[in-house]
Structure formats: C-alpha cells, structure tokens
Design an enzyme around this catalytic site. Structure first.
Site, PDB file in Angstrom:
ATOM      1  N   LYS A 267      29.029  79.627  38.937  1.00  0.00           N
ATOM      2  CA  LYS A 267      28.156  81.364  38.593  1.00  0.00           C
ATOM      3  C   LYS A 267      28.198  81.832  37.330  1.00  0.00           C
ATOM      4  O   LYS A 267      29.193  81.771  36.445  1.00  0.00           O
ATOM      5  CB  LYS A 267      28.921  81.918  39.898  1.00  0.00           C
ATOM      6  CG  LYS A 267      29.026  81.647  41.051  1.00  0.00           C
ATOM      7  CD  LYS A 267      29.414  82.341  42.274  1.00  0.00           C
ATOM      8  CE  LYS A 267      29.592  81.805  43.721  1.00  0.00           C
ATOM      9  NZ  LYS A 267      29.936  82.666  44.285  1.00  0.00           N
TER      10      LYS A 267
ATOM     11  N   GLU B 236      47.130  67.912  26.412  1.00  0.00           N
ATOM     12  CA  GLU B 236      45.812  67.410  27.827  1.00  0.00           C
ATOM     13  C   GLU B 236      45.780  69.211  28.487  1.00  0.00           C
ATOM     14  O   GLU B 236      46.523  69.534  28.519  1.00  0.00           O
ATOM     15  CB  GLU B 236      46.718  66.894  28.310  1.00  0.00           C
ATOM     16  CG  GLU B 236      45.143  67.056  29.679  1.00  0.00           C
ATOM     17  CD  GLU B 236      44.933  64.927  30.086  1.00  0.00           C
ATOM     18  OE1 GLU B 236      44.231  64.795  31.256  1.00  0.00           O
ATOM     19  OE2 GLU B 236      45.512  64.605  29.633  1.00  0.00           O
TER      20      GLU B 236
ATOM     21  N   THR C 297      39.907  58.519  36.112  1.00  0.00           N
ATOM     22  CA  THR C 297      41.115  59.117  37.149  1.00  0.00           C
ATOM     23  C   THR C 297      40.609  59.359  39.059  1.00  0.00           C
ATOM     24  O   THR C 297      39.130  58.714  38.533  1.00  0.00           O
ATOM     25  CB  THR C 297      40.973  60.915  36.801  1.00  0.00           C
ATOM     26  OG1 THR C 297      39.465  61.553  37.196  1.00  0.00           O
ATOM     27  CG2 THR C 297      41.682  60.581  35.573  1.00  0.00           C
ATOM     28  N   ARG C 298      41.317  59.504  39.212  1.00  0.00           N
ATOM     29  CA  ARG C 298      41.180  59.909  40.877  1.00  0.00           C
ATOM     30  C   ARG C 298      39.703  60.783  41.326  1.00  0.00           C
ATOM     31  O   ARG C 298      38.555  60.381  42.034  1.00  0.00           O
ATOM     32  CB  ARG C 298      41.844  60.072  42.206  1.00  0.00           C
ATOM     33  CG  ARG C 298      43.049  58.891  42.740  1.00  0.00           C
ATOM     34  CD  ARG C 298      44.116  59.586  43.303  1.00  0.00           C
ATOM     35  NE  ARG C 298      44.617  60.485  42.572  1.00  0.00           N
ATOM     36  CZ  ARG C 298      45.887  60.942  43.076  1.00  0.00           C
ATOM     37  NH1 ARG C 298      46.381  60.936  43.749  1.00  0.00           N
ATOM     38  NH2 ARG C 298      46.972  61.534  42.263  1.00  0.00           N
ATOM     39  N   TYR C 299      39.830  61.782  40.443  1.00  0.00           N
ATOM     40  CA  TYR C 299      38.063  63.048  40.957  1.00  0.00           C
ATOM     41  C   TYR C 299      36.851  62.511  40.309  1.00  0.00           C
ATOM     42  O   TYR C 299      36.343  62.270  40.833  1.00  0.00           O
ATOM     43  CB  TYR C 299      38.919  63.628  39.460  1.00  0.00           C
ATOM     44  CG  TYR C 299      37.915  65.300  39.632  1.00  0.00           C
ATOM     45  CD1 TYR C 299      38.470  66.276  40.862  1.00  0.00           C
ATOM     46  CD2 TYR C 299      36.695  65.125  39.080  1.00  0.00           C
ATOM     47  CE1 TYR C 299      37.760  67.319  40.809  1.00  0.00           C
ATOM     48  CE2 TYR C 299      36.273  66.124  38.801  1.00  0.00           C
ATOM     49  CZ  TYR C 299      36.209  67.271  39.811  1.00  0.00           C
ATOM     50  OH  TYR C 299      35.820  68.540  39.925  1.00  0.00           O
ATOM     51  N   GLU C 300      37.656  61.463  39.237  1.00  0.00           N
ATOM     52  CA  GLU C 300      36.071  60.931  38.601  1.00  0.00           C
ATOM     53  C   GLU C 300      35.426  59.830  39.313  1.00  0.00           C
ATOM     54  O   GLU C 300      34.472  59.643  39.681  1.00  0.00           O
ATOM     55  CB  GLU C 300      36.647  59.844  37.326  1.00  0.00           C
ATOM     56  CG  GLU C 300      35.077  59.541  36.658  1.00  0.00           C
ATOM     57  CD  GLU C 300      35.228  58.873  35.075  1.00  0.00           C
ATOM     58  OE1 GLU C 300      34.592  57.506  35.087  1.00  0.00           O
ATOM     59  OE2 GLU C 300      36.158  59.164  34.682  1.00  0.00           O
TER      60      GLU C 300
ATOM     61  N   ASP D 253      37.321  73.557  35.727  1.00  0.00           N
ATOM     62  CA  ASP D 253      36.466  74.051  37.009  1.00  0.00           C
ATOM     63  C   ASP D 253      35.627  74.130  36.115  1.00  0.00           C
ATOM     64  O   ASP D 253      35.862  75.197  34.857  1.00  0.00           O
ATOM     65  CB  ASP D 253      37.649  75.061  37.049  1.00  0.00           C
ATOM     66  CG  ASP D 253      36.969  76.126  38.144  1.00  0.00           C
ATOM     67  OD1 ASP D 253      35.901  75.863  38.303  1.00  0.00           O
ATOM     68  OD2 ASP D 253      37.643  76.298  39.241  1.00  0.00           O
TER      69      ASP D 253
END
Length: 231
Positions: free
Chosen positions: A140, A62, A210-213, A136
């Site tokens: 830009k 991962e 996940t928490r991010y998702e 990430d």
C-alpha cells in the site's frame, strides 16, 4: 548521501507484525535458551569480525533471514567467512538455530531484533556482502516508507559495504520490484550487475532457493534477483 525521509526504517525503530507465530516445542525452547545466548551479537559496542569470530575474515550481513535457509547455505559454503543475521521474529530465529545445530555452523551470529540496530554498529567499509531477500513489500502506498528498500537503509548499506562488496536483493512482488529499482537506480554508490534481462530472472550461483521462494513460484509468482556492486 540522501537525507532520510520521515518514517524511514532508519528513522523509526519500529517492528511491525507478531514476533511469534506459534508456540515453541520443548526442543525449540532449549535452542533459544542454550544455543542462542552463545551466538547472539553483543548488545552494545562496535561489531567487527575480530570481536565476533576472533579473526579478521570477510563479513556477510543478512537483513531478515526468515528461517535461515539462505544464511545457513552460504555459511556452510564459506566456512572461513563470518555471517551476521538479524531477524525480529522468534520462529524464524528458531529455524536458523536448527540449521546451525544440524550443520554444526560455527561462523554465524544472530540478532533477534531490528537489523538497523546492528548494522549501524558495524564500522564503515567492513562488509563483503549484504542480503535482503523477500522483505515485506508493504504494497500500500501509505506504507511504502516502511520498506527496507528506501533511501535511509540503502545509504546505510552503502556505507557499511567495502568497495567491491555486493548487495543482493530478491523479491517476488512486482510493486516492490518497481520501487526498489527506482531507489537503486538513483543511488550513486552502486553498480547494477546486470547485462541482460535474464540476469535478474535467473537465480545466481550460490543463491539457494528458499521455501518462501518455492512457495511464491508455486503460486505463480515471478521471482527477481538483483546484484549490486559497491563502487
């Protein structure tokens, strides 16, 4: 294989952003000082299942595991498989260490640093799965070369996966989706495991939220899931 572009993550060994977000608590410091050295990927030499786990087992890798939720879930689900996680940020590594301790996961090894440094030392054709979840996006245009979804890293992932192995990629960023699809659709080593649009809008089995998702969805973002098979 495609030639690496100048500034590609494989060519430039630079990590961006802070490596620590907040001060660690005493218990977290203890995890870093005592548990992390026991499960850290060796700094030199070839990285194999036998060297890390003492036997020949399927290997998962991962790239940027965040707080380790996905990796811990998969490792708990597949105890006879080996998992290698690379994450440059200390607070994420601490999160993974907490999952490992709480769930008594003996089949995970960690690298706090650049994933490329470890991936290059894995013999070609050794990995069963590679995961790149919510990296990430560097939205830009001038920063696009920093994205992990570029020709250099994808070529490296292709080399390390065994035939039939799977590369999973997830993101909630529309610019990154378009860029990633362009990179992957042009790559001859991968077959996109998608039969209909719903396939990349629905989380596959064995892929936990996940928490991010969850945070991305709470903010109204769509989330895309991609699965590619190594030919």
């Amino acid at each position: 294989m495609t030639a690496y572009k100048p500034g590609d993550p494989v060519s430039v060994r630079r990590l961006y952003g802070r490596q620590q977000n907040h001060k660690l608590r005493l218990g977290q410091v203890e995890l870093v000082e005592k548990l992390l050295p026991q499960i850290t990927v060796p700094e030199e030499g070839e990285i194999t299942a036998g060297r890390l786990f003492g036997d020949d087992r399927p290997l998962h890798f991962e790239i940027g595991f965040g707080s380790g939720e996905h990796m811990a879930y998969r490792a708990d689900m597949l105890p006879d498989h080996g998992f290698i996680g690379a994450e440059p940020f200390l607070n994420g590594v601490v999160g993974a260490l907490q999952h490992i301790r709480e769930n008594t996961l003996a089949n995970i090894r960690l690298h706090m640093g650049n994933a490329i440094d470890v991936l290059e030392r894995i013999p070609d054709g050794s990995l069963s799965f590679v995961y790149l979840l919510h990296p990430d996006p560097w939205p830009k245009a001038r920063h696009a070369k920093r994205r992990m979804m570029n020709s250099g890293p994808v070529d490296l992932i292709a080399a390390k996966l065994k035939p039939g192995g799977e590369f999973r990629f997830g993101t909630d960023h529309p610019i990154y989706v378009a860029h990633a699809m362009m990179v992957m659709n042009d790559h001859p080593a991968f077959e996109w495991l998608c039969q209909a649009p719903r396939d990349f809008l629905t989380r596959p089995g064995g892929w936990p939220e996940t928490r991010y998702e969850a945070k991305a969805r709470a903010q109204g973002h769509e989330v895309w899931y991609f699965r590619y098979r190594r030919k």
